[in-house]
Design a protein around this motif. Structure first.
Motif, mmCIF file in Angstrom:
data_model
loop_
_atom_site.group_PDB
_atom_site.id
_atom_site.type_symbol
_atom_site.label_atom_id
_atom_site.label_comp_id
_atom_site.label_asym_id
_atom_site.label_seq_id
_atom_site.Cartn_x
_atom_site.Cartn_y
_atom_site.Cartn_z
ATOM 1 N N GLY A 662 -111.774 -3.967 -56.848
ATOM 2 C CA GLY A 662 -110.855 -4.940 -56.983
ATOM 3 C C GLY A 662 -109.802 -5.666 -56.747
ATOM 4 O O GLY A 662 -108.738 -6.106 -57.512
ATOM 5 N N ASP A 782 -106.724 -1.998 -60.968
ATOM 6 C CA ASP A 782 -106.926 -1.841 -61.962
ATOM 7 C C ASP A 782 -107.909 -2.565 -63.260
ATOM 8 O O ASP A 782 -108.558 -2.940 -64.147
ATOM 9 N N LEU A 785 -111.317 -4.260 -62.198
ATOM 10 C CA LEU A 785 -112.152 -3.398 -62.101
ATOM 11 C C LEU A 785 -112.252 -3.423 -63.656
ATOM 12 O O LEU A 785 -113.103 -3.434 -63.744
ATOM 13 N N ASP A 786 -111.544 -3.594 -64.613
ATOM 14 C CA ASP A 786 -112.018 -3.359 -65.916
ATOM 15 C C ASP A 786 -112.632 -4.473 -66.235
ATOM 16 O O ASP A 786 -113.312 -4.578 -67.456
ATOM 17 N N GLU A 789 -115.862 -4.673 -65.245
ATOM 18 C CA GLU A 789 -116.608 -3.775 -66.184
ATOM 19 C C GLU A 789 -116.881 -4.504 -67.222
ATOM 20 O O GLU A 789 -117.945 -4.074 -68.351
ATOM 21 N N ARG B 146 -100.230 5.365 -63.897
ATOM 22 C CA ARG B 146 -102.039 4.429 -63.180
ATOM 23 C C ARG B 146 -101.564 4.742 -62.032
ATOM 24 O O ARG B 146 -102.882 4.230 -61.429
ATOM 25 N N ARG B 307 -107.988 5.279 -64.757
ATOM 26 C CA ARG B 307 -109.830 5.404 -65.152
ATOM 27 C C ARG B 307 -110.098 4.455 -63.302
ATOM 28 O O ARG B 307 -110.963 4.637 -62.887
ATOM 29 N N TYR B 308 -109.489 3.230 -63.346
ATOM 30 C CA TYR B 308 -110.249 2.354 -62.144
ATOM 31 C C TYR B 308 -109.934 3.948 -60.979
ATOM 32 O O TYR B 308 -110.599 3.248 -59.998
ATOM 33 N N LYS B 309 -108.568 4.297 -60.442
ATOM 34 C CA LYS B 309 -108.461 5.432 -59.422
ATOM 35 C C LYS B 309 -110.287 6.345 -59.099
ATOM 36 O O LYS B 309 -110.397 6.384 -57.725
ATOM 37 N N GLN B 311 -113.306 5.147 -59.696
ATOM 38 C CA GLN B 311 -114.229 3.956 -58.625
ATOM 39 C C GLN B 311 -113.853 3.986 -57.566
ATOM 40 O O GLN B 311 -114.308 3.709 -56.657
#
Lengths: 794, 327
Positions: A662, A782, A785-786, A789, B146, B307-309, B311
């Motif tokens: 991302g 973040d 990537l969100d 997805e 975050r 949550r991205y972490k 990945q």
């Protein structure tokens, strides 16, 4: 409250500027700031000038020193009377300095540290002011006991700012202040204070409108029949977009040093409105403005956050009065970020309708955002394009955060992101290249539509857009994880010169000096004034002197709304021409000229236009003045068209996105911008570079993170508050439009507009690269990537 | 910043005595790049600073044929990055040190200080405490998390250890030499970190009065391939969002033993045992690396905003494995 009102005015005017077609009038807010200053338009402040002391003269009238020639070219001539021609800018062929690439005159002083900023001012016996700040976002001061603070070593003054019973409405608001012999003693003294708070509920997260306990819906704006047009549209695209509150990040924090001599106050102040600051100090301290001098020789950034002296201005002055010694009160970084810099957020749900050929037919949007308790101005939606059928309403969401401040091009970066993201999504739904889509709709782009068209051609070439653009998501056919994309946005701004007064003095030894109270907030104002002065007198740049940054000099507006360059260049040009006329009147007989108007100053001489061989070197011409210098005034607004309003600009972005992490990398930005007649190409380009860098920064990284639990801003230093570094901004390509169609409009400010487009252009480039929209800035991993997805799930 | 006493001992023994006299109120000062910031913000307010700067024995890098690379407590990140011996013996380590923070920090910040630095958790840095408890409730799960932990985050600690050098030193088998009131001892770097269970506890296993004097990094074993991969948003002066350090003992294209340690995912550098098992004995290719990445985040639990972490950690492991293996 004055601050709120000022911001509201700025925001309102910026909004007007944004809706193309309505003439942009950014001049007004700055005029209103200046109007309160001692010199209002038509009443130039000349009291500081020796030659004109005690001779309040109408604008442009040469005063003392030339009693024999009472009214020359400066006096506005009654209609029908043959008089000196209205002032103009020199034509292209005769410009020696205007429009050239000239390095800023104070560059060496800044680079070597010789330039003294407010922060560098150290007065004899100076004390250090410090503020006790409330750690809670919403609280009542239950108990405040400063007895130990008052007795602490080194303490010379103590002020209660929010006493017992006061309600604190945002974190880090002021409770009390001290002045002490050292910074450490001030800190120790504040730590000795006993404060108890009653915590009250706070609201700081305005991202979801439905969660807001209080909202202030604005008026609905309705044109045409959007529902009907939407129903008939070939393509309808709905989206949600947004961008958070960001800070101003002036490297020099807000603040000042205040020193009293009897009833007279001198304030060295980091401000972008020197004249207005003097008036504000006077009003808030109950003294005459005649007793106040504000000095801002150099300043370390404002970006719209330093129009007012704020609460800490009078606090500093009161501490100094109480202590009987100069006091310095500069904000610490956490306070600077939390309470002194705040661009309102904006979020919107938008639906766009377009015909199959790309013609925009309908727009429906609701937007909301916050910039503190009072909310903030609404972004002008839709931006630039006057879509024939449109409905829009903005709702302001009050939050327990410090008040918003004008942030470089107030409301426009928000409006641009919201609009151009939605339009880009519409183009994608149509399968159209956004460049073609925007070009197709330029007829809706208002007064500067033609400029947009010309700029798009230039930008296309600089980005090699047509050869390189691929449909959304098609740049991802490469085997690796990196996708590449292009995006664009348009920006518009007003930029008419503000109210400004300038005195130009010519000394018998040939010295030439311009005096005006304007401030150089880093844009090159000093340099621009010098260029106009030297150009007008036909002298080299080194031969003229410029004095600015002092409220005792002729009043000039605040540096906001990109109004400074037009204002100071126009007032300086008029004053310089008027002063020159005084010299010509003395010299004309010697050169055998019948009238001063037959003369010109160029190439270091004064000569007869029709007989250039009849000339006097400048120094000999000036010597004709005898023993007394002469001073003439010039003002803006004034006779002749020297400035205008309304600029168009184009921003394009080329990005790379790693779809596994991302991470977004900006490879290249192109900015094509107009600014009427460019005075200094180098400092003007520098403004565009700065706008792009600031734009990349808020597109990729910047955000004030406010903790929902405590209501406190969490990233209160440059470690947590992420600004793009120089390695993150990519290649920047800048092109300024000039020549016929641009130059003759006069000087128009363009310090702000190029910060408007990058958020939208980069967001669009990312969507083009990865095939899905990342709805909100900044484009951090973040969020990217969100979006990826959700795109896969859809 | 509050006033404090400044001590500048000339020997380790003196330093230990000065620290042991009032261990809770004393702090060791080496480069000071982290500690002084904490003191300015009054997150830390020690009564005594014990500077190591006058202790010559703590300066200098040495390459010892037997012990390996010996990094004294006063060696800066910049010195490690530039040292010819270090670059020859452990080039990946020298590179990682040269990419931490920015030049100004690297010029004063020490390698040991990098290992001992406090969390960047913005609740901690804003004075809410290391565990950020308010009205008996942890703030992080309800707040802005975050950048917080995805592993080992059952509480009460949610912060992540900030060092990007520590995971790499752990896979390199580094040990720390520690001096204290009871004499000297050595411990594995992996055993140095712990997750505090209460507000008074620290993230380190140092006993009161102890000071780290040296890092010892053994010479690389034959066939060992090492890499460290950081996911950072900004090119410079930014904190890694997830770091993966791997050491693969390669036999041809086959992995023998593997060591995988993650940074910025947990309150301590996080050894990914499951990823190590996935790699052991495998012929290295993209699929195996991806499986190692998946295994590394087994058991990860996202908080509300991080949550991205998961990945990022997954990708960091995959890429570090591929780079280390030369695939």
């Amino acid at each position: 409250m004055a601050e709120h009102a000022e911001i509201a005015r700025l925001a309102q005017l910026a909004q007007n500027t944004g809706s193309a077609g309505s003439p942009a009038t950014l001049q007004t807010p700055v005029t209103s700031a200046t109007a309160a200053a001692p010199a209002t338009p038509g009443t130039p402040a000349t009291s500081a000038t020796p030659a004109t002391a005690g001779t309040p003269a109408p604008a442009g009238t040469p005063a003392a020193g030339s009693p024999a020639a009472p009214a020359t070219s400066g006096t506005p001539a009654p209609a029908g009377t043959p008089a000196a021609p209205e002032p103009t800018w020199p034509d292209a062929a005769s410009r020696r300095l205007i429009g050239k690439r000239i390095s800023r005159l104070d560059g060496p002083a800044k680079a070597t540290g010789a330039a003294k900023y407010t922060y560098d001012v150290h007065r004899p016996g100076m004390l250090y002011g410090k503020v006790l700040r409330c750690p809670h976002a919403h609280a009542r001061v239950k108990k405040l006991d400063l007895s130990r603070t008052e007795k602490a070593p080194g303490v010379k003054a103590v002020l209660v700012l929010h006493g017992e019973g006061s309600e604190i409405q945002w974190a880090l608001d002021e409770v009390a202040a001290v002045a002490a012999t050292s910074e450490q003693m001030a800190a120790d003294a504040l730590r000795a204070a006993v404060v108890e708070y009653e915590l009250l509920p706070h609201f700081v997260s305005e991202e979801v409108l439905e969660n807001a306990p209080k909202t202030k819906p604005g008026e609905e704006q309705l044109v045409g029949d959007p529902e009907k047009a939407m129903a008939g549209a070939a393509v309808r695209v709905k989206g949600h977009y947004g961008l958070p509150v960001v800070a101003h990040n002036c490297l020099e924090a807000h603040g000042q040093i205040c020193e009293w001599k009897g009833d007279n106050l001198t304030a060295w102040c980091s401000t972008q409105a020197v004249s207005a600051a003097a008036t504000q100090f006077a009003e808030q301290l109950g003294i005459s403005a005649a007793n106040v001098e504000v000095i801002t020789e150099y300043m370390g950034g404002g970006f719209g956050s330093k129009f007012n002296i704020d609460s800490w201005g009078p606090v500093c002055a009161k501490l100094a009065r109480q202590a009987g010694a100069p006091v310095r009160l500069m904000l610490e970084r956490d306070a600077e970020l939390t309470v002194a810099g705040d661009r309102p957020s904006a979020f919107a749900d938008i639906e766009v309708g377009a015909a199959a050929d790309g013609a925009l037919v309908a727009w429906v949007s609701k937007s909301w955002g916050s910039g503190g308790l009072g909310g903030a101005g609404s972004p002008p939606l839709p931006y630039i394009f006057e879509i024939p059928n449109r409905r829009h309403r903005h709702t302001s969401v009050p939050t327990n955060t410090a008040a918003s401040r004008a942030w470089r091009a107030p409301n426009h970066p928000q409006a641009c992101l919201l609009t151009f993201a939605a339009l880009d999504d519409t183009a994608a739904a149509l399968g159209m290249d956004p460049l073609a889509f925007v070009t197709r709709n330029l007829a809706l782009a208002g007064a500067r539509a033609r400029a947009f068209g010309e700029e798009l051609v230039v930008a296309e070439r600089l980005m090699d857009w047509k050869a390189r653009w691929r449909p959304r998501g098609a740049g991802g056919s490469t085997p690796g994880t990196v996708r590449r994309g292009l995006g664009l946005a348009l920006q518009v701004w007003g930029g008419r010169g503000h109210a400004s007064h300038c005195d130009v003095t010519v000394y018998p030894d040939g010295g030439v000096e311009a005096k005006l109270s304007t401030q150089d907030l880093g844009t090159g104002t000093r340099t621009v004034v010098a260029i106009v002065l030297a150009e007008t007198f036909g002298l080299p740049l080194e031969a003229v002197k410029v004095r600015i940054g002092d409220s005792r000099l002729p009043a000039s507006g605040g540096s906001g709304g990109s109004t400074t360059v037009g204002g100071v260049s126009s007032s300086t040009r008029r004053a310089a021409l008027n002063a020159l006329d005084l010299v010509f009147a003395k010299v004309a007989p010697r050169l055998g000229a019948a009238a001063p108007g037959e003369l010109e100053a160029a190439d270091g001489v004064v000569r007869v236009k029709a007989h250039p061989e009849r000339r006097l070197p400048w120094r000999q011409a000036a010597a004709a003045l005898g023993v007394s210098p002469v001073t003439a005034s010039g003002a803006n607004p004034g006779p002749g068209k020297l400035t205008d309003s309304g600029t168009a600009g184009v921003t394009m972005a080329d990005v790379e996105v790693d779809v596994e992490t991302g991470l977004v990398a900006v490879l290249k930005m192109v900015a094509v911008q107009e600014g009427g007649l460019i005075i200094d190409a180098k400092t003007a380009e520098s403004q565009v570079y700065g706008g792009l860098i600031m734009g990349v920064s808020y597109a990729l990284a910047e955000e004030k993170v406010i903790d929902p639990v405590s209501g406190r801003m969490l990233n209160v230093d440059f470690d947590g508050y992420k600004l793009a570094g120089i390695a993150d901004v990519g290649e920047l390509v800048v092109h300024l439009m000039s020549g016929p169609g641009y130059d003759e409009r006069g000087v128009i400010g363009m310090g702000e507009p190029t910060v408007i487009g990058p958020g939208a252009a980069i967001s669009n480039a990312v969507a083009n690269a990865i095939g899905v929209r990342v709805p909100q800035l900044p484009l951090t991993p973040d969020r990217v990537l969100d979006a990826l997805e959700k795109g896969r799930a859809a | 910043m509050r006033g404090f006493e400044y001590a500048r001992p000339a020997s380790v023994e003196q330093a230990v005595r000065l620290l042991a006299a009032a261990p809770e109120q004393s702090r060791v000062l080496a480069g000071g790049s982290d500690l002084l910031s904490l003191m300015k913000d009054e997150v830390e307010a020690p009564a005594r600073l014990v500077s190591l700067q006058a202790i010559g024995a703590l300066r200098g890098l040495r390459v010892d044929p037997q012990a390996g690379l010996r990094i004294g407590a006063l060696v800066t990140l910049a010195e490690l990055a530039a040292d010819a011996g270090a670059r020859r013996l452990h080039p990946v380590l020298a590179t990682a040190a040269g990419q931490a923070a920015g030049p100004q920090i690297r010029n004063v910040g020490t390698v040991v200080g990098n290992l001992c630095q406090r969390p960047r958790c913005w609740y901690y840095r804003n004075g809410f405490g290391l565990l950020a408890v308010r009205d008996g409730k942890p703030m992080v799960p309800e707040g802005d998390n975050r950048f917080h932990a995805i592993l080992g985050n059952a509480g009460p600690a949610y912060f992540v250890h900030p060092s990007t050098v520590a995971p790499l030193l752990i896979v390199l088998g580094a040990r720390l030499a520690v001096a204290g009131p009871k004499g000297e001892r050595q411990l594995e770097l992996a055993a140095f970190y712990r997750t505090p269970q209460g507000e008074g506890e620290s993230e380190h296993a140092l006993a009161p009065g102890e000071v780290v004097t040296e890092i010892v990094v053994p010479p690389p074993a034959a066939g060992r391939r090492v890499w460290s991969y950081e996911v950072r948003q900004r090119h410079t002066l930014d904190w890694s969002l997830a770091t993966a350090a791997v050491a693969l003992d390669m036999q041809g294209r086959r992995v023998g033993k593997a060591r995988v340690v993650l940074g910025q995912v947990a309150p301590v550098p996080w050894e990914a045992a499951a990823a190590q098992q996935v790699l052991a004995g495998q012929e290295l290719d993209g699929a195996v690396a991806a499986r190692a990445g998946e295994a590394a985040v087994e058991g990860a639990r996202a908080l509300s905003r991080n949550r991205y972490k998961i990945q990022l950690a997954r990708v960091a492991v995959k890429r570090a494995v591929l780079a280390a293996g030369g695939v």
